[in-house]
Design a protein around this motif. Structure first.
Motif: not given
Lengths: 361, 91
Positions: A34, A36, A70, A75-77
């Motif tokens: 993060g 994030e 996520s 890591k990706s949202w």
């Protein structure tokens, strides 16, 4: 719910985004990722183990609140295109999503508690949301008054053993319970003191700060209130003050040990008007006997620690012994592997911490 | 036709589109609805649940801030250029 291999996922919502800490199986070391959702106030997070999805309530000061999901531990949202939204004509608009709570069945249900106070439900894991009509149209709604943090539904308590029960807490309205999946709601504030208004024991208008249960004993509920610390053994039908030898009746966070339904943790503050830890030294207090006696747990916490730990920023994990975590609005994150007996600082210098959530990996 | 120019902060909702043209609509509220039909979810970023322009969002019609006009009910005319921007937040 399976407890996994001992690794924990610690989700830290901050004023400037989400941080995710993943532990080893002994909870001795933590790997940080993060921020994030950078720049977005991340008010609350949850890990839905049914779908292996992390959920976050995020809010941009410009673009408003929404829910982000996520599938890869942050890591990706993916942001919901249809977040909680009040119906047109209600005159209400979602200002903040205070709480995200995955349901207890294997059906993708997720609940969200919002400000102004209401409950929303998603049936698809957090993408599309619908308002709880019974709460939106509750006959007393016009008399609901906000607490210091706003008129917020900040706590949702669910239990696998009581699948149709939803218990919620609204500041400063009180506790409400539904026993029919949210079709109807009743107030559950009997014997909760409200000495800040003329009627000392009202049906509603009490200032609940946090509710907590141990899943093995879902009818026993602990409550940190503005005016005391309470316990109910009948799912909120009646409450008993269990402050006893606590140094203060006032505080915000509250959580129950995952392995011991009579062990309950709080973080008392000097009082309503200062809201600082007792003597400038932050400490967690615990009871081992359901509130008869309390003791201080502060080993490893700095002597001078004017920490502000918000109501959603202290949690227990599902480990054995139970782990305990808290984060401060000055960016310190502390963890204990042994029920709060010894504390270690696992991060410092984070943005103001709004919430700490934990799940087994 | 009207031209709509969007801040880069909204690019996640528009697949990177920052400028577009659309048939003339009567007012900003209609324009936001039309944008939302093309880019689902963007409407709720610009306006709140009751379709009021969010406090910290500015929508300019040509060079006039709609908050000095009729806000979301500000009329649009053929040839207008609309800018959707975040307000300056402190500093």
């Amino acid at each position: 719910m399976a407890k996994g291999d001992g690794r924990q996922i610690l989700m830290v919502g901050t004023r400037k985004g989400a941080f995710v800490f993943t532990s080893d199986s002994g909870r001795r070391s933590w790997k940080l990722s993060g921020p994030e959702l950078k720049g977005n106030e991340t008010y609350h997070m949850a890990y839905d183990r049914r779908s292996r999805t992390m959920l976050a309530s995020v809010s941009s000061s410009h673009w408003g609140p929404t829910v982000a999901k996520s599938k890869d531990l942050g890591k990706s949202w993916k942001v919901s295109r249809t977040p909680p939204k009040f119906p047109k004509g209600s005159g209400l608009s979602v200002a903040r999503i205070w709480q995200i709570k995955p349901g207890t069945d294997d059906d993708g249900v997720v609940y969200a508690g919002v400000e102004p106070a209401c409950l929303f439900r998603s049936d698809d894991g957090g993408e599309k949301w619908t308002v709880n009509e019974a709460m939106l149209n509750h006959k007393t709604r016009k008399k609901w008054q906000p607490g210091g943090g706003g008129l917020c539904l900040h706590t949702v308590v669910l239990s696998e053993r009581r699948p149709k029960r939803i218990l919620i807490a609204i500041s400063a309205v009180g506790v409400m319970r539904s026993d029919d999946n949210g079709e109807t709601w009743g107030f559950k504030n009997k014997r909760l003191l409200a000495d800040f208004q003329p009627e000392k024991y009202p049906e509603f208008g009490t200032c609940v700060h946090k509710l907590a249960i141990n899943q093995s004993k879902p009818d026993t509920i602990f409550q940190q209130n503005h005016t005391g610390v309470y316990r109910s053994d009948d799912a909120g039908d009646d409450w008993k003050d269990i402050r006893n030898n606590l140094p203060s009746r006032f505080g915000f966070p509250a959580t129950v040990d995952a392995n011991d339904s009579e062990r309950f943790y709080l973080a008392p503050l000097e009082g309503d008007f200062s809201r600082i830890p007792m003597g400038g030294h932050f400490a967690v207090w615990a009871t081992d006997n359901g509130g008869k006696e309390w003791h201080k747990l502060d080993s490893g916490i700095p002597k001078t620690s004017y920490f502000t730990v918000l109501r959603d920023a202290m949690v227990t994990d599902q480990g054995e012994p139970c782990g305990l975590y808290f984060g401060s609005t000055t960016g310190q994150l502390f963890a204990s592997r042994d029920q709060g007996n010894k504390w270690e600082k696992i991060a410092d210098g984070l943005p103001p911490i709004l919430s700490v959530s934990v799940s087994s990996a | 036709m009207i031209r709509v120019k969007l801040t880069a902060q909204l690019k996640d909702w528009t697949n990177g589109v920052s400028s577009l043209e659309m048939d003339t609509v009567p007012d900003l509220q209609s324009m936001v609805r039309k944008l939302d039909a093309r880019f689902p979810g963007i409407g709720q970023r610009i306006v709140d649940d009751q379709e009021k322009i969010r406090t910290h969002v500015n929508i300019f019609v040509n060079s006039e801030n709609s908050k000095d006009l009729q806000r979301e009910m500000t009329k649009l005319r053929d040839g207008d250029t609309v800018h959707i921007l975040p307000s300056v937040a402190g500093g």
